[in-house]
Design a protein around this motif. Structure first.
Motif, PDB file in Angstrom:
ATOM      1  N   PRO A 278      46.558  27.653  12.110  1.00 16.10           N
ATOM      2  CA  PRO A 278      47.732  27.351  12.906  1.00 16.10           C
ATOM      3  C   PRO A 278      47.365  27.096  14.344  1.00 16.10           C
ATOM      4  O   PRO A 278      46.463  27.713  14.878  1.00 16.10           O
ATOM      5  CB  PRO A 278      48.583  28.619  12.776  1.00 16.10           C
ATOM      6  CG  PRO A 278      47.578  29.718  12.643  1.00 16.10           C
ATOM      7  CD  PRO A 278      46.406  29.105  11.898  1.00 16.10           C
ATOM      8  N   ARG A 279      48.037  26.182  14.969  1.00 17.27           N
ATOM      9  CA  ARG A 279      47.751  25.851  16.355  1.00 17.27           C
ATOM     10  C   ARG A 279      48.773  26.459  17.295  1.00 17.27           C
ATOM     11  O   ARG A 279      48.539  26.559  18.474  1.00 17.27           O
ATOM     12  CB  ARG A 279      47.694  24.351  16.533  1.00 17.27           C
ATOM     13  CG  ARG A 279      49.041  23.711  16.401  1.00 17.27           C
ATOM     14  CD  ARG A 279      49.080  22.220  16.414  1.00 17.27           C
ATOM     15  NE  ARG A 279      48.046  21.568  17.136  1.00 17.27           N
ATOM     16  CZ  ARG A 279      47.890  20.260  17.172  1.00 17.27           C
ATOM     17  NH1 ARG A 279      48.710  19.488  16.518  1.00 17.27           N
ATOM     18  NH2 ARG A 279      46.924  19.720  17.844  1.00 17.27           N
ATOM     19  N   GLY A 280      49.925  26.865  16.808  1.00 20.50           N
ATOM     20  CA  GLY A 280      50.997  27.309  17.678  1.00 20.50           C
ATOM     21  C   GLY A 280      51.119  28.809  17.841  1.00 20.50           C
ATOM     22  O   GLY A 280      52.130  29.289  18.334  1.00 20.50           O
TER      23      GLY A 280
ATOM     24  N   PHE B  18      59.749  28.690  20.036  1.00 20.77           N
ATOM     25  CA  PHE B  18      60.754  27.859  20.672  1.00 20.77           C
ATOM     26  C   PHE B  18      62.111  28.336  20.174  1.00 20.77           C
ATOM     27  O   PHE B  18      62.418  28.240  18.996  1.00 20.77           O
ATOM     28  CB  PHE B  18      60.512  26.380  20.353  1.00 20.77           C
ATOM     29  CG  PHE B  18      59.129  25.941  20.744  1.00 20.77           C
ATOM     30  CD1 PHE B  18      58.766  25.904  22.082  1.00 20.77           C
ATOM     31  CD2 PHE B  18      58.184  25.612  19.796  1.00 20.77           C
ATOM     32  CE1 PHE B  18      57.496  25.515  22.462  1.00 20.77           C
ATOM     33  CE2 PHE B  18      56.908  25.221  20.165  1.00 20.77           C
ATOM     34  CZ  PHE B  18      56.557  25.178  21.500  1.00 20.77           C
ATOM     35  N   ARG B  19      62.891  28.889  21.083  1.00 23.20           N
ATOM     36  CA  ARG B  19      64.161  29.520  20.735  1.00 23.20           C
ATOM     37  C   ARG B  19      65.306  28.528  20.888  1.00 23.20           C
ATOM     38  O   ARG B  19      65.468  27.923  21.940  1.00 23.20           O
ATOM     39  CB  ARG B  19      64.383  30.755  21.589  1.00 23.20           C
ATOM     40  CG  ARG B  19      63.346  31.810  21.262  1.00 23.20           C
ATOM     41  CD  ARG B  19      63.548  33.096  22.028  1.00 23.20           C
ATOM     42  NE  ARG B  19      62.836  34.150  21.326  1.00 23.20           N
ATOM     43  CZ  ARG B  19      63.388  34.935  20.411  1.00 23.20           C
ATOM     44  NH1 ARG B  19      64.654  34.819  20.108  1.00 23.20           N
ATOM     45  NH2 ARG B  19      62.664  35.845  19.801  1.00 23.20           N
ATOM     46  N   LEU B  20      66.068  28.404  19.825  1.00 23.96           N
ATOM     47  CA  LEU B  20      67.185  27.472  19.768  1.00 23.96           C
ATOM     48  C   LEU B  20      68.460  28.303  19.618  1.00 23.96           C
ATOM     49  O   LEU B  20      68.816  28.733  18.529  1.00 23.96           O
ATOM     50  CB  LEU B  20      66.987  26.501  18.606  1.00 23.96           C
ATOM     51  CG  LEU B  20      65.632  25.770  18.655  1.00 23.96           C
ATOM     52  CD1 LEU B  20      65.378  25.020  17.368  1.00 23.96           C
ATOM     53  CD2 LEU B  20      65.565  24.857  19.855  1.00 23.96           C
ATOM     54  N   TYR B  21      69.126  28.521  20.739  1.00 23.55           N
ATOM     55  CA  TYR B  21      70.235  29.470  20.811  1.00 23.55           C
ATOM     56  C   TYR B  21      71.572  28.945  20.299  1.00 23.55           C
ATOM     57  O   TYR B  21      72.555  29.662  20.356  1.00 23.55           O
ATOM     58  CB  TYR B  21      70.392  29.958  22.256  1.00 23.55           C
ATOM     59  CG  TYR B  21      69.205  30.750  22.735  1.00 23.55           C
ATOM     60  CD1 TYR B  21      68.909  31.993  22.205  1.00 23.55           C
ATOM     61  CD2 TYR B  21      68.368  30.235  23.725  1.00 23.55           C
ATOM     62  CE1 TYR B  21      67.817  32.726  22.645  1.00 23.55           C
ATOM     63  CE2 TYR B  21      67.271  30.965  24.173  1.00 23.55           C
ATOM     64  CZ  TYR B  21      67.005  32.204  23.626  1.00 23.55           C
ATOM     65  OH  TYR B  21      65.924  32.915  24.061  1.00 23.55           O
TER      66      TYR B  21
ATOM     67  N   GLY C 298      61.166  22.500   2.044  1.00 28.64           N
ATOM     68  CA  GLY C 298      59.863  23.092   1.761  1.00 28.64           C
ATOM     69  C   GLY C 298      59.146  23.628   2.989  1.00 28.64           C
ATOM     70  O   GLY C 298      57.941  23.851   2.947  1.00 28.64           O
ATOM     71  N   ALA C 299      59.870  23.844   4.075  1.00 27.14           N
ATOM     72  CA  ALA C 299      59.257  24.394   5.286  1.00 27.14           C
ATOM     73  C   ALA C 299      58.997  25.888   5.096  1.00 27.14           C
ATOM     74  O   ALA C 299      59.633  26.551   4.277  1.00 27.14           O
ATOM     75  CB  ALA C 299      60.165  24.164   6.492  1.00 27.14           C
ATOM     76  N   HIS C 300      58.084  26.413   5.879  1.00 28.49           N
ATOM     77  CA  HIS C 300      57.697  27.826   5.775  1.00 28.49           C
ATOM     78  C   HIS C 300      58.660  28.695   6.583  1.00 28.49           C
ATOM     79  O   HIS C 300      58.717  28.595   7.812  1.00 28.49           O
ATOM     80  CB  HIS C 300      56.267  28.020   6.287  1.00 28.49           C
ATOM     81  CG  HIS C 300      55.793  29.429   6.196  1.00 28.49           C
ATOM     82  ND1 HIS C 300      55.336  29.968   5.032  1.00 28.49           N
ATOM     83  CD2 HIS C 300      55.748  30.401   7.126  1.00 28.49           C
ATOM     84  CE1 HIS C 300      55.002  31.233   5.242  1.00 28.49           C
ATOM     85  NE2 HIS C 300      55.250  31.524   6.515  1.00 28.49           N
ATOM     86  N   VAL C 301      59.419  29.541   5.885  1.00 29.56           N
ATOM     87  CA  VAL C 301      60.305  30.492   6.544  1.00 29.56           C
ATOM     88  C   VAL C 301      59.485  31.758   6.776  1.00 29.56           C
ATOM     89  O   VAL C 301      59.128  32.462   5.848  1.00 29.56           O
ATOM     90  CB  VAL C 301      61.559  30.783   5.692  1.00 29.56           C
ATOM     91  CG1 VAL C 301      62.417  31.867   6.348  1.00 29.56           C
ATOM     92  CG2 VAL C 301      62.364  29.500   5.473  1.00 29.56           C
TER      93      VAL C 301
ATOM     94  N   LEU D 212      58.424  28.089  10.591  1.00 33.71           N
ATOM     95  CA  LEU D 212      57.214  27.439  11.093  1.00 33.71           C
ATOM     96  C   LEU D 212      57.207  25.971  10.713  1.00 33.71           C
ATOM     97  O   LEU D 212      57.523  25.605   9.580  1.00 33.71           O
ATOM     98  CB  LEU D 212      55.959  28.097  10.518  1.00 33.71           C
ATOM     99  CG  LEU D 212      55.695  29.552  10.876  1.00 33.71           C
ATOM    100  CD1 LEU D 212      54.390  30.015  10.235  1.00 33.71           C
ATOM    101  CD2 LEU D 212      55.651  29.746  12.377  1.00 33.71           C
ATOM    102  N   CYS D 213      56.807  25.131  11.646  1.00 33.95           N
ATOM    103  CA  CYS D 213      56.607  23.720  11.339  1.00 33.95           C
ATOM    104  C   CYS D 213      55.163  23.532  10.883  1.00 33.95           C
ATOM    105  O   CYS D 213      54.352  24.457  10.958  1.00 33.95           O
ATOM    106  CB  CYS D 213      56.930  22.844  12.549  1.00 33.95           C
ATOM    107  SG  CYS D 213      55.807  23.035  13.959  1.00 33.95           S
ATOM    108  N   ASP D 214      54.844  22.349  10.441  1.00 35.00           N
ATOM    109  CA  ASP D 214      53.489  22.074   9.945  1.00 35.00           C
ATOM    110  C   ASP D 214      52.425  22.215  11.027  1.00 35.00           C
ATOM    111  O   ASP D 214      51.248  22.377  10.718  1.00 35.00           O
ATOM    112  CB  ASP D 214      53.405  20.669   9.336  1.00 35.00           C
ATOM    113  CG  ASP D 214      54.133  20.571   8.005  1.00 35.00           C
ATOM    114  OD1 ASP D 214      54.404  21.624   7.391  1.00 35.00           O
ATOM    115  OD2 ASP D 214      54.442  19.439   7.586  1.00 35.00           O
TER     116      ASP D 214
END
Length: 148
Positions: free
Chosen positions: A81-83, A88-91, A106-109, A126-128
């Motif tokens: 992982p790079r991040g 990044f908070r999306l309120y 199919g994204a990673h929760v 998490l994004c890719d």
């Protein structure tokens, strides 16, 4: 400002406050992730760059290859992982709905939606590229005992 037609120079000099620029391997794929799960709006999408808007806030995505002359590129890990450490908070995003959309694509929760002691209900996705995107809403927006 018309994000679809503004020149790079005019766009750059119009930015104020704190800027968020995220380096990603695949700009269109990251755009699709942000649009699908968090309902962000994308502008000027190319393999190199995109402007993303979220509730009046602007962020930029740049493909790794666009940073060839930037010293930051040498610090990026070759493999994920790079991040790690960046969230990044999306309120303004329902965390339960974001988890549903993430699972559908199919994204990673990383963490299902849950109530936090700081007064928010949050989920971590998490994004890719390995960045953590945290969907959040105040607990007051959820009926007691029924977060959905």
């Amino acid at each position: 400002m018309d994000f679809e037609t503004v020149s790079a120079g005019d766009f750059g000099t119009a930015l104020t406050g704190i800027g968020l620029n995220i380096l990603v391997r695949d700009v269109p794929a990251q755009v699709a992730f942000l649009e699908d799960i968090f309902q962000m709006e994308a502008h000027r999408v190319s393999a190199d760059f995109a402007i993303m808007t979220y509730h009046g806030q602007i962020m930029q995505l740049h493909g790794d290859h666009t940073y060839s002359q930037n010293p930051l590129l040498g610090l990026l890990p070759e493999t994920p992982p790079r991040g790690a450490g960046a969230e990044f908070r999306l309120y303004h995003t329902d965390p339960d709905a974001a988890v549903e959309r993430a699972k559908a694509r199919g994204a990673h929760v990383l963490q299902e939606a849950s109530e936090k002691p700081h007064g928010l209900r949050e989920s971590y996705i998490l994004c890719d590229n390995g960045y953590a995107w945290v969907a959040s809403l105040p607990l007051a927006q959820f009926p007691k005992g029924d977060p959905s």
